[in-house]
Enzyme design. Sequence first.
Site, PDB file in Angstrom:
ATOM      1  N   GLY A 208       0.803  -0.961   0.006  1.00 39.06           N
ATOM      2  CA  GLY A 208       0.115   0.017  -0.090  1.00 39.06           C
ATOM      3  C   GLY A 208       0.927   1.328  -0.145  1.00 39.06           C
ATOM      4  N   ASN A 209       0.157   2.385   0.251  1.00 39.81           N
ATOM      5  CA  ASN A 209       0.989   3.531   0.282  1.00 39.81           C
ATOM      6  C   ASN A 209       0.436   4.344   1.472  1.00 39.81           C
ATOM      7  OD1 ASN A 209      -0.990   5.348  -1.009  1.00 39.81           O
ATOM      8  ND2 ASN A 209      -0.625   4.040  -2.573  1.00 39.81           N
ATOM      9  N   HIS A 210       0.993   5.934   1.683  1.00 32.94           N
ATOM     10  CA  HIS A 210       0.502   6.388   2.802  1.00 32.94           C
ATOM     11  C   HIS A 210      -0.570   7.213   2.533  1.00 32.94           C
ATOM     12  CE1 HIS A 210       3.709   5.099   5.555  1.00 32.94           C
ATOM     13  NE2 HIS A 210       4.688   5.453   4.609  1.00 32.94           N
TER      14      HIS A 210
END
Length: 399
Positions: A208-210
């Site tokens: 995922g990412n932030h």
Amino acid sequence: MLKDKKVILGVCGSIAAYKAAILVRLLVKAGANVKVILTADAANFITPLTLATLSKNPVYTQYFEEETGVWSNHVELGLWADFIVIAPASANTLAKMAGGLCDNLLTAVYLSAKCPVYLAPAMDLDMWKHESTRNNIDQLIAYGNQIIQPGTGELASGLYGAGRMAEPEDIVTFLEDRIKASLPLLGKKVMVTAGPTYEAIDPVRFIGNHSSGKMGFAIADQFASLGAEVTLITGPTAEQSRYPMRRVDVVSAAEMLQACLADFTAAEITVMSAAVADYTPVLKAEQKIKKSTEEFSLELKKTQDILATLGQLKTASQLLIGFALETQDEEEYAKSKLVKKNLDLIVLNSLNDKGAGFKMDTNKITIFNNALEKIEFEIKSKTDVAVDICNEILKLVKP
Ligand code: CTP
């Protein structure tokens, strides 16, 4: 319609002033921020305490408080309001407004205000019929004010006729209709993507990412507040939209692609602010991967670029807006993405800018239009950045 609207409610001396309490309640219930100004006479009919309690704001009755000397700035109040509604508007106040007199706070605020003004007259039938009242009403309309017509019925005098203040519910409907008619994107179909995507590795892990989704949700809310019919396609996020809209929850880049393709044709404006994963595992393990080996590597394949795909499908009547998140050679990369993906605008975020980026409540953006002109903005809250982005898009919307 009335959500977040800043409303000044002026109340004049009339028995109908008691209905102002119901009106305040309805406006507040609809999400408006209401500040009440009472004329001296109105305070004989309804107390400031009642209206302050219902509006959750102090009630203004005079230019300054006698005990403290605190001054109520009529210019500031007039500029604060999105609109002013005077209900009940007495024959006396209407006459003063028509003549430009300002011997109390309400009439001074009216004279300083630049926003729309709505007047709900209340008086006895002969006063309403009187030629001077008719002339005053004509004059007030000529000044751009709008009249919420009084109803016909039994009046406080016991007489029957026209002059009864419109019912609070009808005043609210009148205001909502006017707001609706003034919305620049009324009924326009807008699609916004937001948040990250999660690419599953096995049943318990993902890449995922932030991205928090804050920027995309702020944009979707801003479009909805302008009257657009918004479809918000979002990856996993804790964010909630503040305005009614259609929300489609997705998890992976592939799901986001399908959701976008399903809605794109109908969308007149599409804003792709999601942080879509560029790579996804070639295989998703059926069962949880055990830590059996010292080293572990994952084979990834490119996801389909949703924005570029939509750019190819885009017709002349559609607007497509993308984002670029860069850490170096920001402007060059942003401009080349704009051209390559066939966009109308691109919003550049540089992670080198302080206060910009994931999870923050602020952002600093630069926008390039399709003439590759650069429009720079200060660091702002994401809500204000959303306003800037929508304003730039509005410049491209054909009526
Ligand atoms: N985007 C997309 N689909 C992808 C990847 C990105 O629709 N699979 C969109 C994003 O929503 C954003 C824009 O493309 O509007 C730019 O994303 P960004 O990550 O900055 O750039 P990429 O085009 O993916 O290129 P790179 O990662 O090489 O910078």
